[in-house]
Design a protein around this motif. Structure first.
Motif: not given
Length: 486
Positions: A286-290, A334-341, A388-397
């Motif tokens: 989790x820390x690495x992905x963050x 990116x934050x919405x793709x993370x699951x943190x402790x 984000x694509x898997x969740x059908x979220x926009x990726x423009x940024x």
């Protein structure tokens, strides 16, 4: 007068220096990749461990190629200064944890012998992503890499980090010594697991039994490292030497913030890292992905697009409110793709990153961060895009950041001046740029088709459309106007 052990007492009283008897320090760590980041990060932690009364954990540093760092530090008894810069001023500290240095290619047998010494219990690495001779998309050893081919035919005179690690572990196995821990401190996805796979695959090509022994007996902890360390300039050297009242040939510049998260799994013991501020955990992911998806991704976006916009440093780029907003948007997406402790405050972390990027005392060049993008994009940007694509979220940024990388690696900036593109695939990029020209509809699909970088994701129609549109805007109106309008 040169910085050295004999001259430590002549330093000004405000300069922190080793708080232990260096003559009692013996090596317990060999570090591959004796660059600025290691000397501003892990070596500082080990310096604290030595000061706490653990003299058997000195570091022998090894440069895999260039003798420059060894040549600068050897006359200084391997002492050097860490200059911590902030808007409030600069603090200076002389580090004594480095007790020796080697240049691997000058005498590979000597380095292998030192790594095989049973007194060495950890071999750590900061060799950058490209130093692992792997394919970033898969995490597997690149068996066609020139250094891998060489090392498999010259087992006792390797060139690569995996080659040296395997040669030293093989010798320890033959001599009946316990293996050392392999501690990667580079920005690889699941770096411990990835390096274990690379090393065992390399070893198995030499001997299946050796590969099996390494897999079963050697610890490869995962880690997350975080500290911004710009390239040292001649002006930095002059400023530090003036403060010291003596010459330091290679100080390192850094920021006040530092973080090191380590999976607590070692083959042959470790120093008391926790007492020196290291976070010892059971799961680093989790820390690495963050860090990869918030800090490194936004750093890369600022580097490519900021360079194209004419900004020399990250701090310069952040002074433009549109680029500061871009960095915040990369982190937010990116934050919405993370699951943190539980208890992790991502909002506070993001705010701290924006403040660190804007530090006016750090001259972190956009060009320096832009190096080796083919090795960095999968971990920093593509994982978030995929999620984000898997969740059908926009990726423009994130697509804009990828397009900025594409525009950068063509090797020509917005004024037609040459860009010094440093990347293992630079020739391939240049060839595609010449072949397809500055036309987004032709260039973007060609670069997305490079499997070593994008893998199957490069064929995704949604990614292709978003990146092609962003690249078209960069060609049509330039980086500043594109970022302003995004």
């Amino acid at each position: 007068m040169r910085l050295s052990r004999a001259n430590l007492d002549r330093l000004p009283s405000g300069i922190r220096r080793p708080a232990y008897d260096r003559s009692r320090v013996t090596p317990g760590i060999v570090h591959l990749g004796l660059g600025a980041f290691h000397r501003a990060h892990q070596a500082v932690v080990i310096d604290d461990c030595l000061a706490a009364g653990a003299p058997a954990w000195g570091i022998i540093g090894a440069s895999l190629r260039s003798p420059d760092t060894r040549d600068a530090l050897f006359p200084q008894d391997h002492l050097y200064t860490v200059a911590v810069r902030s808007a409030e001023g600069t603090d200076h500290r002389v580090i004594g944890a480095l007790v020796g240095s080697e240049v691997a290619r000058e005498d590979p047998a000597r380095l292998i012998a030192k790594m095989a010494d049973p007194a060495i219990r950890i071999v750590s690495l900061t060799v950058t992503e490209k130093g692992y001779c792997h394919t970033p998309q898969t995490g597997d050893l690149d068996e066609r890499h020139p250094d891998v081919v060489h090392d498999l035919n010259n087992f006792d005179a390797p060139r690569s980090a995996p080659g040296f690690i395997v040669a030293a572990l093989a010798r320890r196995r033959t001599q009946g010594h316990a293996p050392f821990t392999v501690l990667s401190c580079d920005n690889l996805a699941a770096n411990g697991h990835t390096v274990q796979r690379i090393v065992t695959q390399f070893a198995a090509l030499r001997s299946k039994d050796l590969g099996k022994w390494i897999c079963e007996n050697v610890a490869f902890p995962c880690t997350m490292v975080d500290r911004i360390v710009p390239e040292t300039t001649d002006a930095d050297r002059a400023a530090v030497s003036t403060t010291l009242g003596m010459h330091d040939a290679w100080p390192v510049m850094t920021e006040p913030f530092t973080q090191w998260v380590v999976e607590d799994r070692f083959s042959a013991g470790r120093p008391d890292l926790a007492a020196a501020g290291v976070e010892l955990v059971t799961d680093v992911k989790p820390f690495e992905l963050m860090k990869l998806r918030l800090l490194n991704a936004s750093h890369s976006a600022l580097a490519y697009l900021g360079y194209l916009a004419g900004y020399e440093t990250i701090a310069d780029t952040m002074r433009d409110p549109n680029f500061a907003r871009l960095a915040a948007s990369v982190m937010e997406d990116a934050a919405v793709t993370l699951t943190m402790p539980a208890g992790t405050d991502l909002s506070a972390y993001r705010a701290s990153l924006l403040k660190r990027f804007a530090n006016p005392a750090l001259h972190h060049r956009t060009w320096q961060i832009a190096m080796d993008g083919s090795q960095k994009l999968p971990q920093r940007l593509l994982g978030t895009i995929q999620d984000r694509l898997r969740r059908e979220l926009p990726i423009e940024t994130h697509a804009l950041a990828v397009a900025g990388w594409m525009r950068y690696v063509t090797g020509s900036d917005e004024q037609g001046r040459a860009i010094d593109v440093r990347d293992p695939l630079a020739r391939e990029f240049a060839g595609l740029a010449r072949e397809r020209g500055p036309v987004a509809e032709r260039l973007a699909p060609a670069l997305l088709g490079i499997g070593k970088v994008f893998g199957p994701l490069g064929a995704d129609a949604r990614l292709r459309e978003a990146v092609t549109n962003a690249l078209g805007k960069l060609y049509a109106q330039g980086a500043r106007r594109t970022v302003e309008s995004c």
